[in-house]
Design a protein around this motif. Structure first.
Motif, PDB file in Angstrom:
ATOM      1  N   THR A 187     -10.651 -88.403   0.137  1.00 18.83           N
ATOM      2  CA  THR A 187     -10.559 -88.412   1.595  1.00 18.83           C
ATOM      3  C   THR A 187      -9.108 -88.484   2.064  1.00 18.83           C
ATOM      4  OG1 THR A 187     -10.934 -90.756   1.385  1.00 18.83           O
ATOM      5  CG2 THR A 187     -12.820 -89.422   2.050  1.00 18.83           C
ATOM      6  N   PHE A 188      -8.178 -88.849   1.144  1.00 19.34           N
ATOM      7  CA  PHE A 188      -6.788 -89.025   1.556  1.00 19.34           C
ATOM      8  C   PHE A 188      -6.083 -87.700   1.808  1.00 19.34           C
ATOM      9  CE2 PHE A 188      -5.196 -87.533  -2.439  1.00 19.34           C
ATOM     10  CZ  PHE A 188      -6.124 -87.945  -3.380  1.00 19.34           C
ATOM     11  N   LEU A 189      -6.705 -86.562   1.426  1.00 20.19           N
ATOM     12  CA  LEU A 189      -5.960 -85.306   1.422  1.00 20.19           C
ATOM     13  C   LEU A 189      -5.537 -84.860   2.822  1.00 20.19           C
ATOM     14  CD1 LEU A 189      -4.866 -83.224  -0.535  1.00 20.19           C
ATOM     15  CD2 LEU A 189      -6.884 -81.871  -0.090  1.00 20.19           C
ATOM     16  N   GLY A 190      -6.467 -84.858   3.775  1.00 12.18           N
ATOM     17  CA  GLY A 190      -6.118 -84.435   5.133  1.00 12.18           C
ATOM     18  C   GLY A 190      -5.867 -82.939   5.210  1.00 12.18           C
ATOM     19  N   ASP A 191      -5.516 -82.458   6.410  1.00 11.73           N
ATOM     20  CA  ASP A 191      -5.336 -81.021   6.618  1.00 11.73           C
ATOM     21  C   ASP A 191      -3.884 -80.581   6.518  1.00 11.73           C
ATOM     22  OD1 ASP A 191      -8.014 -80.587   7.016  1.00 11.73           O
ATOM     23  OD2 ASP A 191      -7.899 -80.908   9.184  1.00 11.73           O
ATOM     24  N   ASP A 192      -2.958 -81.521   6.526  1.00 16.81           N
ATOM     25  CA  ASP A 192      -1.558 -81.104   6.566  1.00 16.81           C
ATOM     26  C   ASP A 192      -0.662 -81.931   5.644  1.00 16.81           C
ATOM     27  OD1 ASP A 192      -1.729 -83.414   7.970  1.00 16.81           O
ATOM     28  OD2 ASP A 192      -1.164 -82.541   9.902  1.00 16.81           O
ATOM     29  N   ARG A 193      -1.264 -82.453   4.586  1.00 19.54           N
ATOM     30  CA  ARG A 193      -0.446 -83.129   3.571  1.00 19.54           C
ATOM     31  C   ARG A 193      -0.327 -82.216   2.366  1.00 19.54           C
ATOM     32  NH1 ARG A 193      -2.300 -88.442   1.399  1.00 19.54           N
ATOM     33  NH2 ARG A 193      -0.317 -88.255   0.334  1.00 19.54           N
ATOM     34  N   PHE A 194       0.806 -82.260   1.701  1.00 16.88           N
ATOM     35  CA  PHE A 194       1.031 -81.459   0.502  1.00 16.88           C
ATOM     36  C   PHE A 194       0.829 -82.386  -0.690  1.00 16.88           C
ATOM     37  CE2 PHE A 194       3.893 -77.876  -1.257  1.00 16.88           C
ATOM     38  CZ  PHE A 194       3.328 -77.981  -2.528  1.00 16.88           C
ATOM     39  N   VAL A 195      -0.404 -82.383  -1.219  1.00 16.18           N
ATOM     40  CA  VAL A 195      -0.758 -83.282  -2.319  1.00 16.18           C
ATOM     41  C   VAL A 195      -0.900 -82.458  -3.590  1.00 16.18           C
ATOM     42  CG1 VAL A 195      -2.456 -84.957  -3.139  1.00 16.18           C
ATOM     43  CG2 VAL A 195      -1.930 -84.826  -0.705  1.00 16.18           C
ATOM     44  N   TRP A 196      -0.242 -82.896  -4.660  1.00 23.34           N
ATOM     45  CA  TRP A 196      -0.229 -82.113  -5.902  1.00 23.34           C
ATOM     46  C   TRP A 196      -1.496 -82.276  -6.730  1.00 23.34           C
ATOM     47  CZ3 TRP A 196       2.728 -78.146  -6.601  1.00 23.34           C
ATOM     48  CH2 TRP A 196       3.982 -78.081  -5.989  1.00 23.34           C
ATOM     49  N   GLY A 197      -2.246 -83.366  -6.537  1.00 20.78           N
ATOM     50  CA  GLY A 197      -3.452 -83.557  -7.347  1.00 20.78           C
ATOM     51  C   GLY A 197      -4.180 -84.817  -6.959  1.00 20.78           C
ATOM     52  N   PRO A 198      -5.311 -85.063  -7.613  1.00 19.81           N
ATOM     53  CA  PRO A 198      -6.175 -86.185  -7.223  1.00 19.81           C
ATOM     54  C   PRO A 198      -5.525 -87.566  -7.356  1.00 19.81           C
ATOM     55  CG  PRO A 198      -7.355 -84.634  -8.605  1.00 19.81           C
ATOM     56  CD  PRO A 198      -5.920 -84.238  -8.666  1.00 19.81           C
ATOM     57  N   GLU A 199      -4.438 -87.674  -8.102  1.00 17.92           N
ATOM     58  CA  GLU A 199      -3.749 -88.972  -8.161  1.00 17.92           C
ATOM     59  C   GLU A 199      -3.196 -89.338  -6.787  1.00 17.92           C
ATOM     60  OE1 GLU A 199      -3.040 -86.417 -10.093  1.00 17.92           O
ATOM     61  OE2 GLU A 199      -3.793 -87.047 -12.057  1.00 17.92           O
ATOM     62  N   GLY A 200      -2.892 -88.292  -5.996  1.00 16.82           N
ATOM     63  CA  GLY A 200      -2.374 -88.524  -4.641  1.00 16.82           C
ATOM     64  C   GLY A 200      -0.878 -88.331  -4.522  1.00 16.82           C
ATOM     65  N   LEU A 201      -0.208 -87.919  -5.612  1.00  8.83           N
ATOM     66  CA  LEU A 201       1.239 -87.671  -5.511  1.00  8.83           C
ATOM     67  C   LEU A 201       1.474 -86.547  -4.506  1.00  8.83           C
ATOM     68  CD1 LEU A 201       4.162 -88.153  -6.596  1.00  8.83           C
ATOM     69  CD2 LEU A 201       3.716 -86.257  -8.205  1.00  8.83           C
ATOM     70  N   ASP A 202       2.297 -86.810  -3.489  1.00 16.43           N
ATOM     71  CA  ASP A 202       2.555 -85.746  -2.516  1.00 16.43           C
ATOM     72  C   ASP A 202       4.000 -85.275  -2.604  1.00 16.43           C
ATOM     73  OD1 ASP A 202       4.046 -87.547  -1.042  1.00 16.43           O
ATOM     74  OD2 ASP A 202       2.552 -87.780   0.544  1.00 16.43           O
ATOM     75  N   GLU A 203       4.260 -84.171  -1.914  1.00 20.17           N
ATOM     76  CA  GLU A 203       5.581 -83.548  -2.017  1.00 20.17           C
ATOM     77  C   GLU A 203       6.646 -84.376  -1.305  1.00 20.17           C
ATOM     78  OE1 GLU A 203       6.870 -81.523  -3.938  1.00 20.17           O
ATOM     79  OE2 GLU A 203       8.630 -80.717  -2.942  1.00 20.17           O
ATOM     80  N   VAL A 204       6.235 -85.219  -0.347  1.00 18.73           N
ATOM     81  CA  VAL A 204       7.201 -86.109   0.307  1.00 18.73           C
ATOM     82  C   VAL A 204       7.839 -87.003  -0.748  1.00 18.73           C
ATOM     83  CG1 VAL A 204       7.474 -88.006   1.982  1.00 18.73           C
ATOM     84  CG2 VAL A 204       5.906 -86.114   2.477  1.00 18.73           C
ATOM     85  N   GLU A 205       7.003 -87.507  -1.636  1.00 23.12           N
ATOM     86  CA  GLU A 205       7.491 -88.404  -2.686  1.00 23.12           C
ATOM     87  C   GLU A 205       8.114 -87.624  -3.853  1.00 23.12           C
ATOM     88  OE1 GLU A 205       5.665 -91.738  -5.754  1.00 23.12           O
ATOM     89  OE2 GLU A 205       4.389 -90.962  -4.160  1.00 23.12           O
TER      90      GLU A 205
ATOM     91  N   ASP B 234      10.764 -78.868 -15.658  1.00 20.80           N
ATOM     92  CA  ASP B 234      10.152 -80.205 -15.725  1.00 20.80           C
ATOM     93  C   ASP B 234       8.642 -80.044 -15.884  1.00 20.80           C
ATOM     94  OD1 ASP B 234       9.910 -82.947 -15.761  1.00 20.80           O
ATOM     95  OD2 ASP B 234      10.548 -83.267 -13.681  1.00 20.80           O
ATOM     96  N   LEU B 235       8.059 -81.046 -16.481  1.00 22.94           N
ATOM     97  CA  LEU B 235       6.595 -81.128 -16.568  1.00 22.94           C
ATOM     98  C   LEU B 235       6.243 -82.543 -16.131  1.00 22.94           C
ATOM     99  CD1 LEU B 235       3.710 -80.518 -17.387  1.00 22.94           C
ATOM    100  CD2 LEU B 235       4.362 -80.681 -19.766  1.00 22.94           C
ATOM    101  N   VAL B 236       5.631 -82.634 -14.957  1.00 24.62           N
ATOM    102  CA  VAL B 236       5.356 -83.939 -14.348  1.00 24.62           C
ATOM    103  C   VAL B 236       3.901 -84.307 -14.608  1.00 24.62           C
ATOM    104  CG1 VAL B 236       5.368 -85.245 -12.176  1.00 24.62           C
ATOM    105  CG2 VAL B 236       7.074 -83.446 -12.565  1.00 24.62           C
ATOM    106  N   GLU B 237       3.670 -85.511 -15.089  1.00 22.36           N
ATOM    107  CA  GLU B 237       2.319 -86.027 -15.325  1.00 22.36           C
ATOM    108  C   GLU B 237       2.158 -87.268 -14.442  1.00 22.36           C
ATOM    109  OE1 GLU B 237       3.503 -86.205 -19.508  1.00 22.36           O
ATOM    110  OE2 GLU B 237       1.546 -85.313 -19.982  1.00 22.36           O
ATOM    111  N   PRO B 238       1.670 -87.081 -13.206  1.00 19.86           N
ATOM    112  CA  PRO B 238       1.621 -88.226 -12.285  1.00 19.86           C
ATOM    113  C   PRO B 238       0.713 -89.338 -12.810  1.00 19.86           C
ATOM    114  CG  PRO B 238       1.074 -86.150 -11.162  1.00 19.86           C
ATOM    115  CD  PRO B 238       1.092 -85.855 -12.623  1.00 19.86           C
ATOM    116  N   GLU B 239       1.203 -90.564 -12.689  1.00 22.17           N
ATOM    117  CA  GLU B 239       0.369 -91.707 -13.094  1.00 22.17           C
ATOM    118  C   GLU B 239      -0.541 -92.095 -11.934  1.00 22.17           C
ATOM    119  OE1 GLU B 239       2.198 -94.848 -15.307  1.00 22.17           O
ATOM    120  OE2 GLU B 239       3.768 -93.502 -16.032  1.00 22.17           O
ATOM    121  N   TRP B 240      -1.661 -92.667 -12.274  1.00 18.13           N
ATOM    122  CA  TRP B 240      -2.628 -93.078 -11.238  1.00 18.13           C
ATOM    123  C   TRP B 240      -2.055 -94.295 -10.503  1.00 18.13           C
ATOM    124  CZ3 TRP B 240      -7.055 -90.289 -10.227  1.00 18.13           C
ATOM    125  CH2 TRP B 240      -7.881 -90.829  -9.233  1.00 18.13           C
TER     126      TRP B 240
END
Ligand SMILES: C[S@@+](CC[C@H](N)C(=O)[O-])C[C@H]1O[C@@H](n2cnc3c(N)ncnc32)[C@H](O)[C@@H]1O
Length: 235
Positions: A5-23, A196-202
């Motif tokens: 539910t955190f995704l929203g319509d205008d967030r750039f989220v890279w995957g289900p962990e929730g890492l977004d492009e802002v971060e 780079d190869l990023v593996e976002p942590e939960w």
């Protein structure tokens, strides 16, 4: 990808962990995105392009699915939507500064080198392509959020695609598996350099559980792999 539910319509989220492009800033610092021509492939409802447009970038959201683009259109945004196959991009050479994809197109094509080669063609020299996919290690585990999702049940090396069929036996959903090594070779074979190869942590804040995604699994095995590539013009 099924969304939390955190995704929203205008967030750039890279995957289900929730890492977004802002971060993550994998496309560069947000202040440098202004006026950048960005191609998003497998855009779906175009959340990432909507975020990019809000930063002053000039995104183009491309998807093979007309229905997904209709959804994007309903949500809105002042950027072009293009219905096309990522393996045959309807754009001139070197017409984008950046390209991106969050779980779009690449997991669903049998020939990822074709898509990557097309992306390299439409990027300017040195241009960056960042894409996320389900982490290949997940292929070996059942897609279950609980403890049963923690025991290896299939070979990581088995590249047989996952196929769902309708009653007539027609394939309605196909997902292709590439190992980490396959992806690295695909990237190099297409004229990109992997930077780079990023593996976002939960993260602790993400208590969501849906589909095969859960804090239990997320804390133990990677769920998303984000490949950061640059067009290689060294010859
Ligand atoms: C899992 S969704 C991801 C959507 C979006 N990026 C997001 O993060 O919500 C995958 C998208 O890739 C698109 N897709 C699949 N194969 C494609 C192809 N060959 N070319 C372009 N898009 C494709 C699908 O239509 C779908 O919208």
């Amino acid at each position: 990808m099924e969304h939390g539910t955190f995704l929203g319509d205008d967030r750039f989220v890279w995957g289900p962990e929730g890492l977004d492009e802002v971060e993550a800033e994998l496309l560069g610092p947000p202040e440098e995105l202004k006026d950048r021509r960005v191609l998003e492939i497998g855009a779906g409802a175009a959340q990432c392009s909507r975020w990019l447009a809000a930063q002053g970038a000039r995104p183009v959201a491309l998807d093979i699915s007309h229905r997904q683009l209709q959804h994007a259109l309903r949500i809105g945004g002042s950027f072009p939507l293009v219905c096309a196959d990522a393996g045959a991009l309807p754009f001139a050479d070197a017409s984008f500064d950046l390209a991106c994809s969050a779980y779009g197109a690449l997991p669903f094509v049998a020939d990822p080198v074709r898509v990557l080669t097309e992306l390299r063609r439409v990027l300017r020299p040195g241009g960056r392509f960042v894409f996320s996919v389900t982490h290949p290690i997940r292929w070996a585990f059942p897609d279950e959020p609980g403890p049963e999702g923690l025991t290896v049940a299939a070979s990581y090396f088995d590249r047989t695609p996952y196929v769902e069929q309708d009653e007539q036996g027609r394939a309605v959903y196909v997902e292709h598996h590439r190992t980490i090594g396959d992806r690295v070779r695909d990237i190099a074979a297409s004229g990109f350099r992997l930077v780079d190869l990023v593996e976002p942590e939960w993260p602790a804040w993400n208590t969501a559980e849906w589909g095969g995604w859960s804090p239990l699994r997320g804390n133990l095995i990677p769920g998303t792999a984000i490949f950061v590539c640059e067009r290689d013009d060294r010859g």
